[in-house]
Design an enzyme around this catalytic site. Structure first.
Site, PDB file in Angstrom:
ATOM      1  N   HIS A  10      -9.097 -34.405  13.941  1.00 15.03           N
ATOM      2  CA  HIS A  10      -9.464 -34.587  15.267  1.00 15.03           C
ATOM      3  C   HIS A  10      -8.663 -33.411  16.097  1.00 15.03           C
ATOM      4  O   HIS A  10      -8.118 -32.481  15.426  1.00 15.03           O
ATOM      5  CB  HIS A  10      -8.599 -35.939  15.787  1.00 15.03           C
ATOM      6  CG  HIS A  10      -6.793 -35.526  15.829  1.00 15.03           C
ATOM      7  ND1 HIS A  10      -6.262 -34.975  16.467  1.00 15.03           N
ATOM      8  CD2 HIS A  10      -6.040 -36.130  15.136  1.00 15.03           C
ATOM      9  CE1 HIS A  10      -4.856 -34.952  16.249  1.00 15.03           C
ATOM     10  NE2 HIS A  10      -4.754 -35.687  15.275  1.00 15.03           N
ATOM     11  N   THR A  22       3.747 -36.696  16.137  1.00 14.07           N
ATOM     12  CA  THR A  22       2.860 -37.687  16.858  1.00 14.07           C
ATOM     13  C   THR A  22       2.811 -38.966  16.126  1.00 14.07           C
ATOM     14  O   THR A  22       3.117 -40.121  16.535  1.00 14.07           O
ATOM     15  CB  THR A  22       1.563 -37.155  17.150  1.00 14.07           C
ATOM     16  OG1 THR A  22       1.616 -36.133  17.604  1.00 14.07           O
ATOM     17  CG2 THR A  22       0.500 -38.246  18.208  1.00 14.07           C
ATOM     18  N   ARG A  61      -7.301 -40.137  19.810  1.00 15.72           N
ATOM     19  CA  ARG A  61      -7.622 -38.815  19.571  1.00 15.72           C
ATOM     20  C   ARG A  61      -8.832 -38.690  18.439  1.00 15.72           C
ATOM     21  O   ARG A  61      -9.483 -37.899  18.639  1.00 15.72           O
ATOM     22  CB  ARG A  61      -6.234 -38.125  19.249  1.00 15.72           C
ATOM     23  CG  ARG A  61      -5.584 -38.424  18.031  1.00 15.72           C
ATOM     24  CD  ARG A  61      -4.224 -37.818  18.149  1.00 15.72           C
ATOM     25  NE  ARG A  61      -3.416 -38.106  17.013  1.00 15.72           N
ATOM     26  CZ  ARG A  61      -2.507 -39.211  16.797  1.00 15.72           C
ATOM     27  NH1 ARG A  61      -2.274 -40.169  17.784  1.00 15.72           N
ATOM     28  NH2 ARG A  61      -1.799 -39.142  15.883  1.00 15.72           N
ATOM     29  N   GLU A  88      -3.130 -41.891  11.193  1.00 17.03           N
ATOM     30  CA  GLU A  88      -2.276 -40.845  10.953  1.00 17.03           C
ATOM     31  C   GLU A  88      -0.843 -41.012   9.929  1.00 17.03           C
ATOM     32  O   GLU A  88      -0.887 -42.187  10.322  1.00 17.03           O
ATOM     33  CB  GLU A  88      -1.827 -39.703  11.947  1.00 17.03           C
ATOM     34  CG  GLU A  88      -0.828 -38.613  11.898  1.00 17.03           C
ATOM     35  CD  GLU A  88      -1.236 -37.492  10.747  1.00 17.03           C
ATOM     36  OE1 GLU A  88      -1.329 -38.160   9.784  1.00 17.03           O
ATOM     37  OE2 GLU A  88      -1.290 -36.351  11.388  1.00 17.03           O
ATOM     38  N   TYR A  91       5.160 -40.782  11.244  1.00 14.25           N
ATOM     39  CA  TYR A  91       6.639 -40.079  11.418  1.00 14.25           C
ATOM     40  C   TYR A  91       7.984 -40.669  11.516  1.00 14.25           C
ATOM     41  O   TYR A  91       8.918 -40.178  11.830  1.00 14.25           O
ATOM     42  CB  TYR A  91       6.297 -38.861  11.961  1.00 14.25           C
ATOM     43  CG  TYR A  91       5.424 -37.731  11.240  1.00 14.25           C
ATOM     44  CD1 TYR A  91       6.006 -36.864  10.346  1.00 14.25           C
ATOM     45  CD2 TYR A  91       4.218 -37.554  11.741  1.00 14.25           C
ATOM     46  CE1 TYR A  91       5.539 -36.067   9.748  1.00 14.25           C
ATOM     47  CE2 TYR A  91       3.532 -36.374  11.115  1.00 14.25           C
ATOM     48  CZ  TYR A  91       4.061 -35.955  10.154  1.00 14.25           C
ATOM     49  OH  TYR A  91       3.400 -34.617   9.544  1.00 14.25           O
ATOM     50  N   LYS A  99       9.028 -30.401  17.328  1.00 14.21           N
ATOM     51  CA  LYS A  99       9.232 -30.118  16.192  1.00 14.21           C
ATOM     52  C   LYS A  99      10.418 -28.939  15.902  1.00 14.21           C
ATOM     53  O   LYS A  99      11.364 -28.891  14.924  1.00 14.21           O
ATOM     54  CB  LYS A  99       7.966 -29.456  15.683  1.00 14.21           C
ATOM     55  CG  LYS A  99       7.017 -30.651  15.478  1.00 14.21           C
ATOM     56  CD  LYS A  99       5.789 -30.157  14.840  1.00 14.21           C
ATOM     57  CE  LYS A  99       4.655 -31.599  14.842  1.00 14.21           C
ATOM     58  NZ  LYS A  99       3.426 -31.030  14.340  1.00 14.21           N
ATOM     59  N   ARG A 115       7.907 -33.045   6.543  1.00 14.41           N
ATOM     60  CA  ARG A 115       6.474 -32.782   7.144  1.00 14.41           C
ATOM     61  C   ARG A 115       5.530 -32.622   5.820  1.00 14.41           C
ATOM     62  O   ARG A 115       4.561 -33.410   5.740  1.00 14.41           O
ATOM     63  CB  ARG A 115       6.309 -31.484   7.716  1.00 14.41           C
ATOM     64  CG  ARG A 115       7.082 -31.591   9.246  1.00 14.41           C
ATOM     65  CD  ARG A 115       6.671 -30.488   9.882  1.00 14.41           C
ATOM     66  NE  ARG A 115       5.340 -30.209  10.474  1.00 14.41           N
ATOM     67  CZ  ARG A 115       4.908 -29.194  10.940  1.00 14.41           C
ATOM     68  NH1 ARG A 115       5.500 -28.268  11.365  1.00 14.41           N
ATOM     69  NH2 ARG A 115       3.411 -29.182  11.163  1.00 14.41           N
ATOM     70  N   HIS A 183      -7.194 -37.825  10.828  1.00 13.84           N
ATOM     71  CA  HIS A 183      -6.033 -37.006  11.047  1.00 13.84           C
ATOM     72  C   HIS A 183      -5.720 -36.029  10.025  1.00 13.84           C
ATOM     73  O   HIS A 183      -6.064 -36.413   8.915  1.00 13.84           O
ATOM     74  CB  HIS A 183      -4.691 -38.077  11.386  1.00 13.84           C
ATOM     75  CG  HIS A 183      -5.209 -39.051  12.261  1.00 13.84           C
ATOM     76  ND1 HIS A 183      -4.785 -38.852  13.925  1.00 13.84           N
ATOM     77  CD2 HIS A 183      -5.970 -40.145  12.103  1.00 13.84           C
ATOM     78  CE1 HIS A 183      -5.175 -40.026  14.251  1.00 13.84           C
ATOM     79  NE2 HIS A 183      -5.912 -40.742  13.686  1.00 13.84           N
ATOM     80  N   GLY A 184      -4.790 -35.168  10.413  1.00  8.75           N
ATOM     81  CA  GLY A 184      -4.472 -34.152   9.226  1.00  8.75           C
ATOM     82  C   GLY A 184      -3.873 -34.854   7.915  1.00  8.75           C
ATOM     83  O   GLY A 184      -4.344 -34.494   6.954  1.00  8.75           O
ATOM     84  N   ASN A 185      -2.883 -35.883   7.885  1.00 11.49           N
ATOM     85  CA  ASN A 185      -2.532 -36.485   6.576  1.00 11.49           C
ATOM     86  C   ASN A 185      -3.370 -37.509   6.097  1.00 11.49           C
ATOM     87  O   ASN A 185      -3.257 -37.697   4.734  1.00 11.49           O
ATOM     88  CB  ASN A 185      -1.046 -37.065   6.943  1.00 11.49           C
ATOM     89  CG  ASN A 185      -0.029 -35.896   7.121  1.00 11.49           C
ATOM     90  OD1 ASN A 185       0.226 -35.235   6.160  1.00 11.49           O
ATOM     91  ND2 ASN A 185       0.547 -35.673   8.336  1.00 11.49           N
TER      92      ASN A 185
END
Length: 229
Positions: A10, A22, A61, A88, A91, A99, A115, A183-185
């Site tokens: 995203h 997030t 998102r 995602e 967290y 952060k 992370r 998402h990134g992860n």
């Protein structure tokens, strides 16, 4: 003929912009993020890639990124499936924290481990916060035991892969071209599986926002070619 799987992380979110963790918090795209998602669609159109199916998470998102990518590639007709399994990484108690401030408090090394480590969990949500999360409209239909209080990449991979095997892989094996906007992860987890990346090396993988990542796969869904548009 190789099969195509296109991953799009995203675009920048409002909390990416604010440098906050997030996770499963549902935040919107920033103006820059919207433009990144639209540009992803333009690149897909320019590359002449036509999708048969699209998949995204249940977070705003990613959904908007998926919609913009389809709209700006002229493919709004493509069916879209949404699943919490593409959300995602959660967290935990870090969600909503800045952060840089978190690094000042706990140290850069500890935050880097939280992370990027494959199997180290961040601090978990409190029982009260976990209850609030489970009661949110987007999560209240899910069994309580699948809504996490914190995740590392290993746990994220464990929830993403069943969705890949049950929904995405069968479409690819049928010769379809598939978009996954997530998402990134959750995308790092997919990439780890597709590329057979080791637990150590996955720490170094970063997928940039809004840049379509194309995998060309053989008949057994092994990666033949990988490139960004």
């Amino acid at each position: 003929m190789t099969k195509k799987l296109v991953l799009v992380r995203h675009g920048q979110s409002e909390w990416n912009l604010a440098n906050k963790f997030t996770g499963w918090v549902d935040v919107n795209l920033s103006e820059k993020g919207e433009e990144e998602a639209k540009e992803a669609g333009r690149k897909i159109k320019e590359a002449g890639i036509m999708f048969d199916h699209a998949h995204t998470s249940i977070l705003t998102r990613a959904i908007k990124t998926c919609n913009y990518a389809l709209e700006y590639s002229g493919q709004m007709f493509v069916p879209v499936e949404k699943s919490w399994r593409l959300n995602e990484r959660h967290y935990g108690a870090l969600q909503g924290l800045n952060k840089a401030e978190t690094a000042e408090k706990y140290g850069d090394e500890q935050v880097h481990i939280w992370r990027r480590s494959y199997d180290t969990l961040p601090p978990e949500l409190s029982e009260e916060e976990a209850k609030k999360q489970r009661e949110l409209p987007m999560f209240k239909h899910l069994p309580a035991d699948v809504v996490p209080t914190a995740e590392n990449l290993k746990v994220t991979l464990d929830r993403v892969l069943p969705y890949y095997f049950d929904h995405i892989a069968p479409q690819l094996l049928d010769g379809e071209t598939v978009l996954v906007a997530a998402h990134g992860n959750s995308l790092r987890a997919l990439a780890k599986h597709l590329e057979k990346i080791s637990d150590e090396d996955i720490m170094g993988l970063e997928i940039p926002t809004g840049q379509p990542l194309v995998y060309e796969l053989d008949d057994e869904l092994n990666v033949v070619k990988k490139y960004y548009l």
